[in-house]
Design a protein around this motif. Structure first.
Motif, PDB file in Angstrom:
ATOM      1  N   ASN A 173       0.799  -1.223   0.000  1.00  0.00           N
ATOM      2  CA  ASN A 173       0.000   0.000   0.000  1.00  0.00           C
ATOM      3  C   ASN A 173       0.837   1.282   0.000  1.00  0.00           C
ATOM      4  OD1 ASN A 173       0.950  -0.324   2.566  1.00  0.00           O
ATOM      5  ND2 ASN A 173      -0.984   0.077   3.588  1.00  0.00           N
ATOM      6  N   GLU A 174       2.153   1.152  -0.055  1.00  0.00           N
ATOM      7  CA  GLU A 174       3.041   2.321  -0.116  1.00  0.00           C
ATOM      8  C   GLU A 174       2.964   2.940  -1.509  1.00  0.00           C
ATOM      9  OE1 GLU A 174       7.759   3.416   0.604  1.00  0.00           O
ATOM     10  OE2 GLU A 174       7.044   1.392   0.954  1.00  0.00           O
ATOM     11  N   SER A 175       3.011   4.251  -1.563  1.00  0.00           N
ATOM     12  CA  SER A 175       2.930   4.892  -2.882  1.00  0.00           C
ATOM     13  C   SER A 175       4.191   4.566  -3.694  1.00  0.00           C
ATOM     14  CB  SER A 175       2.745   6.405  -2.747  1.00  0.00           C
ATOM     15  OG  SER A 175       3.975   7.067  -2.632  1.00  0.00           O
ATOM     16  N   LEU A 176       4.001   4.392  -4.988  1.00  0.00           N
ATOM     17  CA  LEU A 176       5.116   4.104  -5.891  1.00  0.00           C
ATOM     18  C   LEU A 176       6.114   5.257  -5.857  1.00  0.00           C
ATOM     19  CD1 LEU A 176       6.367   2.250  -8.045  1.00  0.00           C
ATOM     20  CD2 LEU A 176       5.035   3.506  -9.746  1.00  0.00           C
ATOM     21  N   THR A 177       5.619   6.470  -5.779  1.00  0.00           N
ATOM     22  CA  THR A 177       6.491   7.650  -5.727  1.00  0.00           C
ATOM     23  C   THR A 177       7.410   7.585  -4.510  1.00  0.00           C
ATOM     24  OG1 THR A 177       4.833   8.961  -6.874  1.00  0.00           O
ATOM     25  CG2 THR A 177       6.525  10.182  -5.685  1.00  0.00           C
ATOM     26  N   ASP A 178       6.863   7.232  -3.343  1.00  0.00           N
ATOM     27  CA  ASP A 178       7.686   7.132  -2.130  1.00  0.00           C
ATOM     28  C   ASP A 178       8.724   6.015  -2.254  1.00  0.00           C
ATOM     29  OD1 ASP A 178       6.220   9.197  -1.065  1.00  0.00           O
ATOM     30  OD2 ASP A 178       5.066   7.939   0.318  1.00  0.00           O
ATOM     31  N   PRO A 184       0.691   7.635 -12.171  1.00  0.00           N
ATOM     32  CA  PRO A 184      -0.247   8.398 -11.337  1.00  0.00           C
ATOM     33  C   PRO A 184       0.258   8.476  -9.899  1.00  0.00           C
ATOM     34  CG  PRO A 184      -1.412   6.733 -12.625  1.00  0.00           C
ATOM     35  CD  PRO A 184       0.048   6.486 -12.819  1.00  0.00           C
ATOM     36  N   SER A 185       0.095   9.626  -9.273  1.00  0.00           N
ATOM     37  CA  SER A 185       0.611   9.817  -7.911  1.00  0.00           C
ATOM     38  C   SER A 185      -0.070   8.905  -6.900  1.00  0.00           C
ATOM     39  CB  SER A 185       0.480  11.281  -7.489  1.00  0.00           C
ATOM     40  OG  SER A 185      -0.864  11.689  -7.564  1.00  0.00           O
ATOM     41  N   LYS A 186      -1.258   8.413  -7.211  1.00  0.00           N
ATOM     42  CA  LYS A 186      -1.971   7.519  -6.292  1.00  0.00           C
ATOM     43  C   LYS A 186      -1.607   6.045  -6.508  1.00  0.00           C
ATOM     44  CE  LYS A 186      -6.004  10.464  -5.601  1.00  0.00           C
ATOM     45  NZ  LYS A 186      -5.613  11.084  -4.382  1.00  0.00           N
ATOM     46  N   CYS A 187      -0.740   5.741  -7.469  1.00  0.00           N
ATOM     47  CA  CYS A 187      -0.341   4.360  -7.757  1.00  0.00           C
ATOM     48  C   CYS A 187       0.471   3.808  -6.582  1.00  0.00           C
ATOM     49  CB  CYS A 187       0.488   4.318  -9.042  1.00  0.00           C
ATOM     50  SG  CYS A 187       0.992   2.655  -9.524  1.00  0.00           S
ATOM     51  N   THR A 188       0.123   2.609  -6.131  1.00  0.00           N
ATOM     52  CA  THR A 188       0.854   1.965  -5.042  1.00  0.00           C
ATOM     53  C   THR A 188       1.862   0.966  -5.618  1.00  0.00           C
ATOM     54  OG1 THR A 188      -0.693   0.126  -4.806  1.00  0.00           O
ATOM     55  CG2 THR A 188      -1.167   2.142  -3.525  1.00  0.00           C
ATOM     56  N   THR A 189       2.805   0.549  -4.780  1.00  0.00           N
ATOM     57  CA  THR A 189       3.759  -0.455  -5.253  1.00  0.00           C
ATOM     58  C   THR A 189       3.057  -1.785  -5.519  1.00  0.00           C
ATOM     59  OG1 THR A 189       4.407  -0.935  -2.977  1.00  0.00           O
ATOM     60  CG2 THR A 189       5.808   0.565  -4.202  1.00  0.00           C
ATOM     61  N   GLY A 190       2.035  -2.106  -4.749  1.00  0.00           N
ATOM     62  CA  GLY A 190       1.260  -3.319  -5.006  1.00  0.00           C
ATOM     63  C   GLY A 190       0.619  -3.293  -6.382  1.00  0.00           C
ATOM     64  N   GLU A 191       0.045  -2.152  -6.752  1.00  0.00           N
ATOM     65  CA  GLU A 191      -0.554  -2.011  -8.081  1.00  0.00           C
ATOM     66  C   GLU A 191       0.508  -2.097  -9.169  1.00  0.00           C
ATOM     67  OE1 GLU A 191      -4.257   0.922  -6.781  1.00  0.00           O
ATOM     68  OE2 GLU A 191      -2.357   1.792  -7.454  1.00  0.00           O
ATOM     69  N   VAL A 199       8.312  -6.690 -18.027  1.00  0.00           N
ATOM     70  CA  VAL A 199       9.257  -5.576 -18.174  1.00  0.00           C
ATOM     71  C   VAL A 199       8.466  -4.349 -18.600  1.00  0.00           C
ATOM     72  CG1 VAL A 199      11.257  -4.699 -19.437  1.00  0.00           C
ATOM     73  CG2 VAL A 199      11.127  -7.117 -18.881  1.00  0.00           C
ATOM     74  N   MET A 200       8.801  -3.197 -17.997  1.00  0.00           N
ATOM     75  CA  MET A 200       8.056  -1.992 -18.335  1.00  0.00           C
ATOM     76  C   MET A 200       8.924  -0.752 -18.119  1.00  0.00           C
ATOM     77  SD  MET A 200       4.342  -0.794 -16.859  1.00  0.00           S
ATOM     78  CE  MET A 200       4.854  -0.791 -15.147  1.00  0.00           C
ATOM     79  N   GLU A 201       8.808   0.182 -19.051  1.00  0.00           N
ATOM     80  CA  GLU A 201       9.410   1.494 -18.861  1.00  0.00           C
ATOM     81  C   GLU A 201       8.430   2.318 -18.038  1.00  0.00           C
ATOM     82  OE1 GLU A 201      10.169   3.150 -22.696  1.00  0.00           O
ATOM     83  OE2 GLU A 201      11.802   1.757 -23.116  1.00  0.00           O
ATOM     84  N   PHE A 202       8.953   3.124 -17.122  1.00  0.00           N
ATOM     85  CA  PHE A 202       8.091   3.955 -16.283  1.00  0.00           C
ATOM     86  C   PHE A 202       8.875   5.160 -15.778  1.00  0.00           C
ATOM     87  CE2 PHE A 202      10.503   1.795 -13.159  1.00  0.00           C
ATOM     88  CZ  PHE A 202      10.404   2.516 -11.973  1.00  0.00           C
ATOM     89  N   ARG A 203       8.147   6.089 -15.226  1.00  0.00           N
ATOM     90  CA  ARG A 203       8.752   7.284 -14.637  1.00  0.00           C
ATOM     91  C   ARG A 203       7.862   7.750 -13.503  1.00  0.00           C
ATOM     92  NH1 ARG A 203       9.008  13.048 -15.454  1.00  0.00           N
ATOM     93  NH2 ARG A 203       7.238  13.004 -16.865  1.00  0.00           N
ATOM     94  N   VAL A 204       8.460   8.261 -12.445  1.00  0.00           N
ATOM     95  CA  VAL A 204       7.704   8.901 -11.368  1.00  0.00           C
ATOM     96  C   VAL A 204       7.930  10.402 -11.474  1.00  0.00           C
ATOM     97  CG1 VAL A 204       7.600   6.908  -9.806  1.00  0.00           C
ATOM     98  CG2 VAL A 204       9.571   8.437  -9.715  1.00  0.00           C
ATOM     99  N   LYS A 205       7.082  11.162 -10.834  1.00  0.00           N
ATOM    100  CA  LYS A 205       7.021  12.609 -11.074  1.00  0.00           C
ATOM    101  C   LYS A 205       8.324  13.368 -10.828  1.00  0.00           C
ATOM    102  CE  LYS A 205       5.096  13.772  -6.568  1.00  0.00           C
ATOM    103  NZ  LYS A 205       3.963  14.348  -5.880  1.00  0.00           N
ATOM    104  N   PHE A 206       9.181  12.906  -9.932  1.00  0.00           N
ATOM    105  CA  PHE A 206      10.398  13.679  -9.658  1.00  0.00           C
ATOM    106  C   PHE A 206      11.592  13.219 -10.485  1.00  0.00           C
ATOM    107  CE2 PHE A 206       9.885  10.459  -6.366  1.00  0.00           C
ATOM    108  CZ  PHE A 206      11.077   9.766  -6.462  1.00  0.00           C
ATOM    109  N   TRP A 207      11.401  12.249 -11.362  1.00  0.00           N
ATOM    110  CA  TRP A 207      12.476  11.813 -12.249  1.00  0.00           C
ATOM    111  C   TRP A 207      12.389  12.546 -13.571  1.00  0.00           C
ATOM    112  CZ3 TRP A 207      12.215   5.744 -11.817  1.00  0.00           C
ATOM    113  CH2 TRP A 207      12.730   5.357 -10.574  1.00  0.00           C
ATOM    114  N   LYS A 208      13.527  13.022 -14.054  1.00  0.00           N
ATOM    115  CA  LYS A 208      13.587  13.695 -15.341  1.00  0.00           C
ATOM    116  C   LYS A 208      13.505  12.679 -16.489  1.00  0.00           C
ATOM    117  CE  LYS A 208      16.532  16.914 -17.883  1.00  0.00           C
ATOM    118  NZ  LYS A 208      17.783  17.693 -17.847  1.00  0.00           N
ATOM    119  N   HIS A 209      14.033  11.471 -16.268  1.00  0.00           N
ATOM    120  CA  HIS A 209      14.107  10.456 -17.317  1.00  0.00           C
ATOM    121  C   HIS A 209      13.321   9.197 -16.943  1.00  0.00           C
ATOM    122  CE1 HIS A 209      17.140  12.854 -19.310  1.00  0.00           C
ATOM    123  NE2 HIS A 209      17.820  12.906 -18.186  1.00  0.00           N
TER     124      HIS A 209
END
Length: 112
Positions: free
Chosen positions: A9-14, A57-64, A74-84
Motif C-alpha cells: 500500500n506504499e505509494s510508488l512515488t515514495d 499516477p501519484s496515487k499508484c501503489t507499489t502493489g498495483e 518488463v516496463m518502462e516507467f517514470r515517477v514525477k520527480f524523475w527527469k528520465h
C-alpha cells in the motif's frame, strides 16, 4: 546491489524516492499480502537514452505496480520527480522459495 523493501500500500512515488537515494540499479522487494510470496523487481536508474514517459499516477501503489508488471514482466516507467524514464523488470519467483506455506517459515523475519 541495494534492496529497497516496500509495502503493497506504499505509494510508488515514495518507494522510488528510496530507490533514488542509491543512485544505481536497485532490487525492490515486497511480500504479496494475498500469497505471502516474496516479489522482486529489478529497477534501473533513469536513462536519458529512453523516451520520456508520462509519470505514473501519484496515487499508484507499489502493489498495483507489481500487479501491472505481472503480465508484462518488463516496463518502462517514470515517477514525477524523475527527469528520465527507468525500466522495471519483474524477477520470477523461485519455486524453492515458495515451498513452505507460511511467510515466517520461508523468510527469517526479525522479531521485536
Amino acid at each position: 546491489m541495494p534492496i529497497v523493501m516496500t509495502q503493497p500500500n506504499e505509494s510508488l512515488t515514495d518507494a522510488m524516492g528510496m530507490v533514488s537515494i542509491h543512485g544505481r540499479d536497485v532490487l525492490v522487494a515486497m511480500i504479496n499480502p494475498e500469497t505471502e510470496e516474496l516479489q522482486l523487481l529489478y529497477v534501473t536508474t533513469p536513462q536519458p537514452a529512453l523516451k520520456v514517459k508520462q509519470p505514473s499516477p501519484s496515487k499508484c501503489t507499489t502493489g498495483e505496480f507489481f500487479n501491472e508488471l505481472d503480465s508484462s514482466r518488463v516496463m518502462e516507467f517514470r515517477v514525477k520527480f524523475w527527469k528520465h524514464t527507468a525500466v522495471a523488470h519483474l524477477i520470477p519467483s523461485c519455486p524453492q522459495m515458495q515451498a513452505q506455506r507460511a511467510t515466517s517459515t520461508r523468510y527469517s523475519l526479525p522479531t521485536r
